[in-house]
Structure formats: C-alpha cells, structure tokens
Scaffold this motif. Structure first.
Motif, PDB file in Angstrom:
ATOM      1  N   ASP A   9       0.862  -1.185   0.000  1.00  0.00           N
ATOM      2  CA  ASP A   9       0.000   0.000   0.000  1.00  0.00           C
ATOM      3  C   ASP A   9       0.892   1.225   0.000  1.00  0.00           C
ATOM      4  OD1 ASP A   9      -1.807   2.160   1.017  1.00  0.00           O
ATOM      5  OD2 ASP A   9      -3.196   0.482   1.251  1.00  0.00           O
ATOM      6  N   ASP A  10       0.493   2.251  -0.733  1.00  0.00           N
ATOM      7  CA  ASP A  10       1.317   3.468  -0.803  1.00  0.00           C
ATOM      8  C   ASP A  10       1.140   4.383   0.402  1.00  0.00           C
ATOM      9  OD1 ASP A  10      -1.301   3.912  -1.826  1.00  0.00           O
ATOM     10  OD2 ASP A  10      -0.649   5.727  -2.841  1.00  0.00           O
ATOM     11  N   ASN A  36       4.478  -0.001  -3.206  1.00  0.00           N
ATOM     12  CA  ASN A  36       3.781  -0.171  -4.488  1.00  0.00           C
ATOM     13  C   ASN A  36       3.901  -1.629  -4.930  1.00  0.00           C
ATOM     14  OD1 ASN A  36       6.182  -0.515  -6.272  1.00  0.00           O
ATOM     15  ND2 ASN A  36       6.569   1.628  -5.717  1.00  0.00           N
ATOM     16  N   ASP A  59      -3.409  -3.154  -1.796  1.00  0.00           N
ATOM     17  CA  ASP A  59      -4.207  -1.993  -2.186  1.00  0.00           C
ATOM     18  C   ASP A  59      -4.354  -2.022  -3.713  1.00  0.00           C
ATOM     19  OD1 ASP A  59      -5.527   0.474  -2.130  1.00  0.00           O
ATOM     20  OD2 ASP A  59      -3.674   1.625  -2.100  1.00  0.00           O
ATOM     21  N   ASN A  61      -5.141   0.968  -5.648  1.00  0.00           N
ATOM     22  CA  ASN A  61      -4.737   2.243  -6.241  1.00  0.00           C
ATOM     23  C   ASN A  61      -3.407   2.714  -5.660  1.00  0.00           C
ATOM     24  OD1 ASN A  61      -7.188   2.528  -7.785  1.00  0.00           O
ATOM     25  ND2 ASN A  61      -8.198   2.894  -5.835  1.00  0.00           N
ATOM     26  N   MET A  62      -2.346   2.498  -6.443  1.00  0.00           N
ATOM     27  CA  MET A  62      -0.994   2.886  -6.032  1.00  0.00           C
ATOM     28  C   MET A  62      -0.232   3.370  -7.256  1.00  0.00           C
ATOM     29  SD  MET A  62       0.137  -0.410  -3.745  1.00  0.00           S
ATOM     30  CE  MET A  62      -0.441  -1.590  -4.956  1.00  0.00           C
ATOM     31  N   ASP A  66       0.031  -0.628  -9.832  1.00  0.00           N
ATOM     32  CA  ASP A  66      -1.146  -0.699  -8.963  1.00  0.00           C
ATOM     33  C   ASP A  66      -1.509  -2.146  -8.641  1.00  0.00           C
ATOM     34  OD1 ASP A  66      -2.463  -1.684 -11.234  1.00  0.00           O
ATOM     35  OD2 ASP A  66      -3.727   0.071 -11.481  1.00  0.00           O
ATOM     36  N   SER A  91      -8.822  -2.148   0.104  1.00  0.00           N
ATOM     37  CA  SER A  91      -8.972  -0.972  -0.749  1.00  0.00           C
ATOM     38  C   SER A  91      -9.981   0.017  -0.195  1.00  0.00           C
ATOM     39  CB  SER A  91      -9.421  -1.417  -2.149  1.00  0.00           C
ATOM     40  OG  SER A  91      -9.602  -0.307  -2.987  1.00  0.00           O
TER      41      SER A  91
END
Length: 130
Positions: A9-10, A36, A59, A61-62, A66, A91
């Motif tokens: 996860d970012d 990432n 996650d 969205n990174m 992604d 997420s």
C-alpha cells in the motif's frame, strides 16, 4: 514457522496501522511493507524461495504498479499457484466494479474495505487457522 505478511500500500500510515493490529493478534508475524506493487513483486519473488507461508494485503490504487498490475503479474509469473500464499484486497474503493473485477482472480481470498476493523482481523485469522 512464522508467517510473513506483505502490506502492499502506498499509504505509510495504513501500513503501520495494519501491522499494529495484526501484531496484537500474533506477535510472531514478520512484516514486509511495500509502497507499491513493483516493490511487492520483487520482495515476494525473493520470499518465495524459502517457501514459508505468507499473507498479502494489497491496495488497488498505487503509483508505479497498482494492485491490478500486481495481480496480473502474479498470474503471468504463475505466483498465484503457490499454495502458501493467502491474498486479501484492502482498498478504499467502493466501486462495485472493482469488487466484481477482483472475483476474476481465483487466488484472492476476500475483498476488504479500508480501514480494516477488528472484526476483519479476527475473521482473517480464523481463516488462517482453518
């Protein structure tokens, strides 16, 4: 043998919170934070050499790579065939299309919405025991 947990996860705060929550349940867990999907894949490839059990929180969205790209790479590299991997989507997306799309990957155990709740953690660890 200890379990390794990849938190891909970012968001560094989220990674820390998930690590703290999981540590309260099982202090023997080894954590590998990844900002990432590219870093996650690189570290996962290295980790799979020792064949210990691993849990992945991913996650969607990174930057850089992604979650969808990570999942596609897992499939193309046949990493999804390893029996010692349990993968959870984590997420903030509430888009039903993301949930439906995630069902196309048979190796995803479950889709969780951020933030994780204590009941989610308990459910995850109950699954790990069974």
């Amino acid at each position: 043998m200890s379990k390794t947990v990849f938190i891909i996860d970012d968001d560094p705060v989220l990674r820390l919170i998930v690590e703290k929550m999981l540590s309260k349940i099982d202090s023997s867990l080894v954590f590998i934070p990844c900002e990432n999907g590219k870093i996650g894949l690189d570290k996962l490839n290295y980790h799979l050499e020792d064949s210990s059990e691993c849990i992945i929180f991913l996650d969607l969205n990174m930057p850089v790579l992604d979650g969808w790209g990570f999942l596609d790479e897992m499939e193309s590299r046949q990493l999804s065939t390893y029996q010692n991997i349990t993968l959870y989507i984590l997420s903030s997306s509430t888009d039903k299309r993301d949930i439906e799309r995630s069902k196309q990957y048979s190796f995803i155990t479950k889709f969780y919405h951020k933030p994780l709740r204590n009941s989610d953690i308990i459910e995850i660890f109950e699954y790990q025991v069974n």
